[in-house]
Design a protein around this motif. Structure first.
Motif, PDB file in Angstrom:
ATOM      1  N   GLN A   1       0.859  -1.191   0.000  1.00 26.12           N
ATOM      2  CA  GLN A   1       0.000   0.000   0.000  1.00 26.12           C
ATOM      3  C   GLN A   1       0.889   1.234   0.000  1.00 26.12           C
ATOM      4  O   GLN A   1       1.564   1.531   0.978  1.00 26.12           O
ATOM      5  CB  GLN A   1      -0.911  -0.014   1.233  1.00 26.12           C
ATOM      6  N   ASP A   2       0.850   1.957  -1.133  1.00 27.75           N
ATOM      7  CA  ASP A   2       1.684   3.159  -1.280  1.00 27.75           C
ATOM      8  C   ASP A   2       3.141   2.893  -0.894  1.00 27.75           C
ATOM      9  O   ASP A   2       3.747   3.628  -0.104  1.00 27.75           O
ATOM     10  CB  ASP A   2       1.126   4.298  -0.421  1.00 27.75           C
ATOM     11  N   LYS A   3       3.702   1.810  -1.452  1.00 24.44           N
ATOM     12  CA  LYS A   3       5.082   1.365  -1.237  1.00 24.44           C
ATOM     13  C   LYS A   3       5.334   0.827   0.170  1.00 24.44           C
ATOM     14  O   LYS A   3       6.455   0.430   0.484  1.00 24.44           O
ATOM     15  CB  LYS A   3       6.087   2.495  -1.539  1.00 24.44           C
ATOM     16  N   TRP A   4       4.302   0.827   1.029  1.00 23.95           N
ATOM     17  CA  TRP A   4       4.427   0.176   2.340  1.00 23.95           C
ATOM     18  C   TRP A   4       4.038  -1.283   2.161  1.00 23.95           C
ATOM     19  O   TRP A   4       2.994  -1.594   1.609  1.00 23.95           O
ATOM     20  CB  TRP A   4       3.501   0.839   3.369  1.00 23.95           C
ATOM     21  N   GLN A   5       4.904  -2.157   2.671  1.00 25.54           N
ATOM     22  CA  GLN A   5       4.587  -3.574   2.601  1.00 25.54           C
ATOM     23  C   GLN A   5       3.850  -3.998   3.875  1.00 25.54           C
ATOM     24  O   GLN A   5       4.218  -3.582   4.980  1.00 25.54           O
ATOM     25  CB  GLN A   5       5.859  -4.405   2.426  1.00 25.54           C
ATOM     26  N   VAL A   6       2.843  -4.821   3.697  1.00 24.91           N
ATOM     27  CA  VAL A   6       1.995  -5.234   4.816  1.00 24.91           C
ATOM     28  C   VAL A   6       1.861  -6.749   4.803  1.00 24.91           C
ATOM     29  O   VAL A   6       1.662  -7.354   3.739  1.00 24.91           O
ATOM     30  CB  VAL A   6       0.600  -4.597   4.725  1.00 24.91           C
ATOM     31  N   VAL A   7       1.978  -7.376   6.003  1.00 19.85           N
ATOM     32  CA  VAL A   7       1.696  -8.802   6.153  1.00 19.85           C
ATOM     33  C   VAL A   7       0.644  -8.967   7.247  1.00 19.85           C
ATOM     34  O   VAL A   7       0.580  -8.185   8.206  1.00 19.85           O
ATOM     35  CB  VAL A   7       2.954  -9.613   6.514  1.00 19.85           C
ATOM     36  N   GLY A   8      -0.174  -9.975   7.101  1.00 22.58           N
ATOM     37  CA  GLY A   8      -1.148 -10.342   8.129  1.00 22.58           C
ATOM     38  C   GLY A   8      -0.966 -11.793   8.508  1.00 22.58           C
ATOM     39  O   GLY A   8      -0.837 -12.652   7.616  1.00 22.58           O
ATOM     40  N   ILE A   9      -0.915 -12.085   9.788  1.00 25.59           N
ATOM     41  CA  ILE A   9      -0.609 -13.442  10.260  1.00 25.59           C
ATOM     42  C   ILE A   9      -1.662 -13.862  11.286  1.00 25.59           C
ATOM     43  O   ILE A   9      -2.045 -13.081  12.177  1.00 25.59           O
ATOM     44  CB  ILE A   9       0.792 -13.501  10.898  1.00 25.59           C
ATOM     45  N   LEU A  10      -2.094 -15.089  11.193  1.00 23.98           N
ATOM     46  CA  LEU A  10      -2.946 -15.709  12.215  1.00 23.98           C
ATOM     47  C   LEU A  10      -2.034 -16.461  13.185  1.00 23.98           C
ATOM     48  O   LEU A  10      -1.367 -17.423  12.780  1.00 23.98           O
ATOM     49  CB  LEU A  10      -3.956 -16.662  11.570  1.00 23.98           C
ATOM     50  N   PHE A  11      -1.964 -15.999  14.469  1.00 29.17           N
ATOM     51  CA  PHE A  11      -1.000 -16.533  15.452  1.00 29.17           C
ATOM     52  C   PHE A  11      -1.764 -17.208  16.595  1.00 29.17           C
ATOM     53  O   PHE A  11      -2.763 -16.679  17.086  1.00 29.17           O
ATOM     54  CB  PHE A  11      -0.135 -15.394  15.992  1.00 29.17           C
ATOM     55  N   THR A  12      -1.274 -18.374  16.985  1.00 27.19           N
ATOM     56  CA  THR A  12      -1.904 -19.125  18.077  1.00 27.19           C
ATOM     57  C   THR A  12      -0.978 -19.163  19.286  1.00 27.19           C
ATOM     58  O   THR A  12       0.206 -19.535  19.149  1.00 27.19           O
ATOM     59  CB  THR A  12      -2.228 -20.563  17.631  1.00 27.19           C
ATOM     60  N   PHE A  13      -1.490 -18.781  20.456  1.00 32.25           N
ATOM     61  CA  PHE A  13      -0.704 -18.799  21.693  1.00 32.25           C
ATOM     62  C   PHE A  13      -1.606 -19.300  22.833  1.00 32.25           C
ATOM     63  O   PHE A  13      -2.643 -18.689  23.127  1.00 32.25           O
ATOM     64  CB  PHE A  13      -0.185 -17.389  22.027  1.00 32.25           C
ATOM     65  N   GLU A  14      -1.166 -20.445  23.432  1.00 29.56           N
ATOM     66  CA  GLU A  14      -1.909 -21.084  24.526  1.00 29.56           C
ATOM     67  C   GLU A  14      -3.384 -21.210  24.171  1.00 29.56           C
ATOM     68  O   GLU A  14      -4.299 -20.786  24.885  1.00 29.56           O
ATOM     69  CB  GLU A  14      -1.744 -20.269  25.826  1.00 29.56           C
ATOM     70  N   ARG A  15      -3.612 -21.811  22.975  1.00 24.92           N
ATOM     71  CA  ARG A  15      -4.932 -22.124  22.454  1.00 24.92           C
ATOM     72  C   ARG A  15      -5.791 -20.889  22.143  1.00 24.92           C
ATOM     73  O   ARG A  15      -6.970 -21.006  21.851  1.00 24.92           O
ATOM     74  CB  ARG A  15      -5.694 -23.034  23.406  1.00 24.92           C
ATOM     75  N   GLU A  16      -5.166 -19.747  22.218  1.00 25.68           N
ATOM     76  CA  GLU A  16      -5.857 -18.516  21.831  1.00 25.68           C
ATOM     77  C   GLU A  16      -5.289 -18.041  20.480  1.00 25.68           C
ATOM     78  O   GLU A  16      -4.083 -18.131  20.241  1.00 25.68           O
ATOM     79  CB  GLU A  16      -5.670 -17.426  22.891  1.00 25.68           C
ATOM     80  N   GLN A  17      -6.176 -17.579  19.604  1.00 25.55           N
ATOM     81  CA  GLN A  17      -5.739 -17.108  18.290  1.00 25.55           C
ATOM     82  C   GLN A  17      -5.738 -15.582  18.250  1.00 25.55           C
ATOM     83  O   GLN A  17      -6.662 -14.933  18.768  1.00 25.55           O
ATOM     84  CB  GLN A  17      -6.668 -17.656  17.203  1.00 25.55           C
ATOM     85  N   TYR A  18      -4.687 -15.057  17.618  1.00 28.16           N
ATOM     86  CA  TYR A  18      -4.524 -13.615  17.514  1.00 28.16           C
ATOM     87  C   TYR A  18      -4.294 -13.244  16.036  1.00 28.16           C
ATOM     88  O   TYR A  18      -3.698 -14.020  15.254  1.00 28.16           O
ATOM     89  CB  TYR A  18      -3.324 -13.149  18.347  1.00 28.16           C
ATOM     90  N   LEU A  19      -4.735 -12.059  15.686  1.00 30.25           N
ATOM     91  CA  LEU A  19      -4.549 -11.534  14.335  1.00 30.25           C
ATOM     92  C   LEU A  19      -3.490 -10.432  14.407  1.00 30.25           C
ATOM     93  O   LEU A  19      -3.658  -9.458  15.152  1.00 30.25           O
ATOM     94  CB  LEU A  19      -5.862 -10.958  13.794  1.00 30.25           C
ATOM     95  N   ILE A  20      -2.419 -10.616  13.660  1.00 30.07           N
ATOM     96  CA  ILE A  20      -1.284  -9.677  13.710  1.00 30.07           C
ATOM     97  C   ILE A  20      -1.095  -9.047  12.336  1.00 30.07           C
ATOM     98  O   ILE A  20      -1.111  -9.743  11.308  1.00 30.07           O
ATOM     99  CB  ILE A  20       0.022 -10.384  14.129  1.00 30.07           C
TER     100      ILE A  20
END
Length: 460
Positions: A119-138
């Motif tokens: 986006q406008d030369k900014w690079q972006v990644v999105g990751i689905l992360f699991t920690f102690e059976r909880e899922q996080y969106l990064i």
């Protein structure tokens, strides 16, 4: 445009095109590598932040302080962490957030587990992360200033190198083109020295193995043929002038003699008879020269068709006997006359009649019995003709010269002639892609043998 310039430009364009393609590929590969490597950097930074936040229990305020201080020095990675319910639990700097996380972006991360975009030369990644059976969106975003700087430097280096290389290629190509075409320039200078009076000059062929050497050899061979042709023309003109001068001088002398004073009728008639004989000799010589010139035409310029040799022989025999009633022509047909194609050639009936008439007249003139024996047969794809006489014969020394225009041997005292007939016969036979040979024994006779390809071979 000269060949040297065309070669130089062609060499520069082709080689420059290859260099341009190579430069584009290098820049494209470097750009793709930078993109992929920076995505990996973003993902590592995202994992580091969430591990510091969740595993080591480092407070968010400390992480934000680290981010803001690093951002003053370089473009730090901007990380945002959401729980499964889309609640923001950490953001490096919400107030200066460049890449805004939208519900659609978070849904894409939860569905795919991983996303990447620019986006406008900014690079972006999105990751689905699991920690102690909880899922996080990064999400992690950053501007790769160092990477773009390296790409810009690479582009400038490639452009500068390409321009330098093109200039170098142009001058190198010019040098080698001039070097390669130098023999051609030398050939041109040498060719300019060649003229009608200097046909003996030749062009240097070098080793004669390369294309230019072969061209020089071919050109020299052409010069040899031209030199022989010019020499032959000179001799021809000389002999024509010589042969015409004698009867012309005789005619002039007779006419002047008649005009000097009155003559008796008998003397006048005798003088007119001599003049008429000389005029007829000139007419015959002119006709022979005209026929000789026609026989020198290019084969493609002469009207050819299917011609039966036996019919041409009979026509030639009739013409000779009409002009010379005391000449005898004996034609023996050994060939199978029912096989018409075997004795039919692709040729010109008029020229063949002239050739056969000359051979018949020669045989009769130089034979005490004034007789010519002719045999016609065929062998394979050739029509065979033999003209025999029982005359005075030709010496071995003269056999090599008898086809030379205007050449007359020792038999010139036996019978009159212009010395054109046999040369004319040879030209006509060669025009019909045939062969002529002669064998003779002094005081026993002479045989002229002809081979002419029939239509089975000519059309094949």
């Amino acid at each position: 445009m000269s060949i040297q310039k065309r070669l130089t430009l062609l060499f520069t364009i082709l080689t420059g095109g290859i260099l341009v393609f190579f430069s584009i590929m290098v820049y494209y590969s470097a750009s793709k590598n930078r993109l992929a490597e920076f995505y990996i950097t973003l993902e590592k930074e995202a994992h580091t932040k969430i591990n510091l936040l969740l595993d080591t229990q480092l407070d968010a305020e400390t992480l934000q302080t680290i981010y803001l201080k690093n951002r003053e020095i370089l473009y730090e990675v901007e990380v945002a962490i959401y729980d499964w319910d889309r609640n923001l639990i950490y953001h490096d700097a919400v107030d200066i957030d460049f890449v805004k996380e939208t519900p659609a972006m978070l849904d894409a991360i939860s569905e795919n587990g991983h996303i990447r975009f620019v986006q406008d030369k900014w690079q972006v990644v999105g990751i689905l992360f699991t920690f102690e059976r909880e899922q996080y969106l990064i999400t992690a975003a950053a501007y790769d200033e160092y990477g773009y700087s390296k790409l810009a430097s690479l582009k400038n280096t490639l452009l500068l190198g390409l321009i330098t290389a093109l200039l170098a290629l142009f001058f190198i190509g010019k040098y080698f083109a001039r070097k390669a075409l130098l023999p051609v320039a030398e050939m041109t200078q040498e060719a300019r020295k060649i003229s009608a009076s200097k046909l003996d000059l030749r062009i240097k062929a070098g080793n004669g193995h390369d294309e230019i050497g072969q061209l020089a050899l071919t050109f020299n061979q052409m010069l040899e043929r031209l030199e022989k042709s010019f020499e032959s023309q000179k001799q021809f003109v000389y002999h024509v002038a010589h042969e015409l001068r004698t009867p012309l001088s005789a005619i002039i002398s007779d006419l002047e003699w008649n005009l000097e004073s009155e003559r008796t009728r008998r003397e006048t008639l005798r003088s007119l008879a001599n003049t008429l004989a000389d005029a007829r000799k000139m007419a015959k010589l002119s006709g022979s020269l005209l026929d000789f010139a026609k026989a020198g035409y290019d084969r493609s310029e002469v009207n050819f068709r299917n011609v039966r040799i036996d019919e041409v022989l009979l026509d030639a025999s009739q013409q000779v006997q009409t002009s010379n009633p005391d000449f005898k022509i004996d034609v023996n047909f050994e060939a199978d006359m029912e096989n018409e194609e075997a004795v039919t050639v692709w040729g010109n009936a008029y020229l063949l009649t002239i050739a056969f008439s000359n051979l018949m007249e020669n045989a009769c003139k130089f034979s005490p019995d004034h007789k010519c024996h002719i045999t016609i047969s065929h062998k394979g794809s050739n029509v065979l003709l033999a003209f025999r006489d029982k005359g005075i014969g030709i010496s071995e020394e003269e056999l090599e010269q008898i086809f030379t225009p205007f050449y007359r041997g020792l038999n010139k005292d036996f019978a009159s002639g212009e010395g054109i007939g046999l040369a004319l016969v040879q030209k006509i036979v060669q025009m019909h892609q045939g062969r002529i040979s002669v064998s003779s024994i002094l005081n026993q006779g002479t045989v002229f043998s002809l081979e002419l390809p029939n239509i089975l071979q000519s059309n094949g």
